[in-house]
Design a protein around this motif. Sequence first.
Motif, short mmCIF file in Angstrom:
data_model
loop_
_atom_site.label_atom_id
_atom_site.label_comp_id
_atom_site.label_asym_id
_atom_site.label_seq_id
_atom_site.Cartn_x
_atom_site.Cartn_y
_atom_site.Cartn_z
N ALA A 246 0.68 -1.29 -0.05
CA ALA A 246 0.33 -0.05 -0.06
C ALA A 246 1.02 1.57 0.06
O ALA A 246 0.50 1.84 -0.39
N GLU A 247 2.33 1.13 0.80
CA GLU A 247 2.80 2.76 0.77
C GLU A 247 3.23 2.91 -0.69
O GLU A 247 4.00 3.86 -1.20
N SER B 131 2.51 1.96 -3.53
CA SER B 131 1.52 1.78 -4.41
C SER B 131 1.60 3.34 -3.68
O SER B 131 1.16 4.94 -5.09
N ARG B 132 1.25 3.88 -3.01
CA ARG B 132 0.82 5.24 -2.41
C ARG B 132 1.30 6.27 -3.52
O ARG B 132 1.92 7.65 -3.69
N ARG B 133 3.49 6.24 -2.95
CA ARG B 133 4.63 7.10 -3.22
C ARG B 133 4.63 6.74 -4.28
O ARG B 133 5.01 7.93 -5.16
N PRO C 210 3.36 5.60 -7.98
CA PRO C 210 1.94 4.92 -8.89
C PRO C 210 2.37 4.57 -10.29
O PRO C 210 1.79 3.41 -10.45
#
Length: 305
Positions: A112-113, A115-117, A119
Motif C-alpha cells: 500500500a505504501e 502504491s501511494r508513493r 504510482p
Amino acid sequence: MLDLQRLRALHAVSVHGTVGAAALALGYTPSAVSQQIAKLERETRTVLLEREGRGVRLTDEARQLVSAARELLAIVERAETELEERRGLPSGRLTVAAFASAARGLMPGVLAELSRRHPALDARLSEVDPHLSVDLVAKGAVDLAVAHDWDIAPLPAPPGLEQAVIGDDLCDLLVPEGHPFAGRTAVRREELGGERWICQPPGRVCHDWLLRTLRTAGHEPDIVHQADENPTLVALVAAGLGVALIPRLGRGPLPAGVVEVPLDPMPVRRLYALWRTGAARRPAIVETVRVLGEQWPEVTAHPPR
C-alpha cells in the motif's frame, strides 16, 4: 529470430515445473503459456515439452534453450535497471515472493505504501515458502523475496544474490488454558519434553526448527497434528489438542482458551529481503527494501495478544 516472450514462458515452466504454475507466476492463462511454447516449438522445429504423468518434462533441447533464455533475461533485466536508474524513479513491474505470515502481517502495508508513493510501480505479490522463494529469485522468476531463517537454522543464500535484514520476529509457546505452563512467566527449552506438539508439516522451516530445538535439548518431539497455516495451529491449541511454537508476525489476536508463554531463551526468526546482484541498483528494489525496513517497526510495535 527467437521471441523473448516465448523464451520467458519456457523458462517459467522450467522454474515452476508445470504450465499452470508458470502461467500463475507470469500472470497469463495456462492456455496462453501453452500457445507461446507451441509457437516456439514451430519456430525451432523442436519438441520442447513431453507429457509426464499429469505434468510435463523438458527435453534436452528445451533445457538448452532455457539456459540461453536465462542469459537473455539477465541482459534484459540489466537494461531495464539502467533505464529505470536513469529516470531515478521506481517504475515497471516488480514481482515479490513472501512466506505466508509475512504476506499476511507485513506485505499489505508495504504494498500500500509503495502504491501511494510510486504510482508508476506495479508491485505484485505471491505467497511462497522461504526456501522456494530464494530459489525463484536466483533463477530470475521473481524480482525480490521476503524470506526468513531461525537462530539455529540459517537460510542459505546462493551466489549472485544480495540480502538485507528486515528485522527479528519473536516466537512464543502457545498452550491451552489450564495447561501447567499457562501460569508461568517463562519456560526453558529443557522443560518441553513429553508435550504433544502441533506444527507445520515436514520440509517447512518451522517444522525443522522445532525438531532441531527439542533434540538439542534432549527431547524427541511427539508431533500429533500438522497444518500449513498458523491460524489452524492456533485453533488446534485452543481445542486443547497440544502445544505449539508460533511466531508473532501475522499471527493475529489469540482466541479464548489459548495462553501465550515466553520461552527462555526466546526463539527468534530473522526476516530478509533478497534480490539478484544484477538488479541491486534498480530504484524499485532499493525503494521496496527501504519501505520493508520502515514498515517493520510499525508491524512489531503492537504484537498480537
